[in-house]
Scaffold this active site. Sequence first.
Site, short mmCIF file in Angstrom:
data_model
loop_
_atom_site.label_atom_id
_atom_site.label_comp_id
_atom_site.label_asym_id
_atom_site.label_seq_id
_atom_site.Cartn_x
_atom_site.Cartn_y
_atom_site.Cartn_z
N LYS A 81 -1.22 -2.96 8.20
CA LYS A 81 -2.30 -2.56 9.09
C LYS A 81 -2.12 -3.23 10.45
CE LYS A 81 -5.82 -1.66 5.56
NZ LYS A 81 -7.17 -2.02 5.07
N ARG A 121 0.86 -1.19 0.00
CA ARG A 121 0.00 0.00 0.00
C ARG A 121 0.89 1.24 0.00
NH1 ARG A 121 -1.70 -3.63 3.89
NH2 ARG A 121 -3.77 -4.54 3.56
N ARG A 168 -1.04 -1.84 -6.85
CA ARG A 168 -1.24 -3.00 -5.97
C ARG A 168 -2.13 -4.04 -6.66
NH1 ARG A 168 -1.09 -4.49 -0.46
NH2 ARG A 168 -3.04 -5.22 0.47
N HIS A 226 -2.98 -9.56 3.40
CA HIS A 226 -4.40 -9.73 3.68
C HIS A 226 -4.58 -10.70 4.85
CE1 HIS A 226 -5.76 -8.55 -0.66
NE2 HIS A 226 -5.59 -7.51 0.13
N HIS A 251 -3.36 2.41 -5.56
CA HIS A 251 -3.92 1.06 -5.43
C HIS A 251 -3.94 0.32 -6.77
CE1 HIS A 251 -5.04 -0.31 -1.51
NE2 HIS A 251 -5.98 -1.11 -1.99
N TYR A 272 -9.12 -11.28 -6.80
CA TYR A 272 -8.22 -11.13 -7.93
C TYR A 272 -8.27 -12.32 -8.87
CZ TYR A 272 -6.25 -7.19 -5.41
OH TYR A 272 -6.10 -6.00 -4.77
#
Length: 309
Positions: free
Chosen positions: A182, A159, A257, A280, A254, A289
């Site tokens: 995150k 990110r 990404r 993730h 993004h 995806y």
Amino acid sequence: MELERAVDTYLRHVALERGLSDHTVAAYRRDLEVYTAWLRARGVIDAEAVTAELVAAFGAERASADPPPAASSLARLQSSVRGLHRFLVREGRTEADPSGRLRPPKTPRRLPKALTVTQIDELLDAAGPAPGSPDASVAEPVAVRDRALLELLYATGARVSEIVQLDLDDLSHGDLLRVRGKGDKERIVPVGSYARAAVEAYATRVRPALAARGRATPRLFLGVRGAPLSRQSAWLIIQAAADRAALTAHVSPHTLRHSFATHLLQGGADVRVVQELLGHASVATTQIYTHVSVDALRDVYATAHPRAR
């Protein structure tokens, strides 16, 4: 407990104990300010006085607003409200959770848009010359930086917030990059030779001069005044490169990404490997995806199956 104090306590909890980003906490704060203002207008200022009927009325009123809110915005707003009340119950500040029956709207799952490999090449070349190319030795310093930034975004799938937070020490693992995602969770991501060369050219030729213009900082990417590069500046760098490359598709941080994940899967990578690289928490997030490659599957089928045509 007074509502405004309850919100402040909850936001401190998600920031400090759950480690959510400043951006996410700010979004929660905006949502809960809307919610508490709605309650105050109806004479409710104490968290214990909030009823299930009030929460349901708030949700219904927001959903029927004119113009109607995006499903994703409404879902986030309702999630913020549920999070607040669940926290208050867990902490013993209220006895019951009035948001228990609040159900967020179903948000349409949109397929992420990825650039082609050719478009990626055009975008990178528009950002700055490749290391070792004839133009590299006379390139503007910021062009060297911008090329390194975009190369690293595409090479790692990180990110943009993760890339601008990189320190020089995060590169001291050879062909591996340490990324803080995150919740301040760390992951290790391989870096290909193209990105390594671009980052090395920037770190040795350009960064020292930029660093001399500002206060000492360990951040890898710096602005022209020597301060750490911001997310907004990185976004503008990508937009400028997309404009110079005359790409008609919308390009954002993004997008790189999405392109990273799509190209890996098209190249045969396992979805769980891509999940790990993207950081993730759930493979279900990554599996979106796999739908992007439907056209590629159709082409392979048409070419390989004896009765496809």
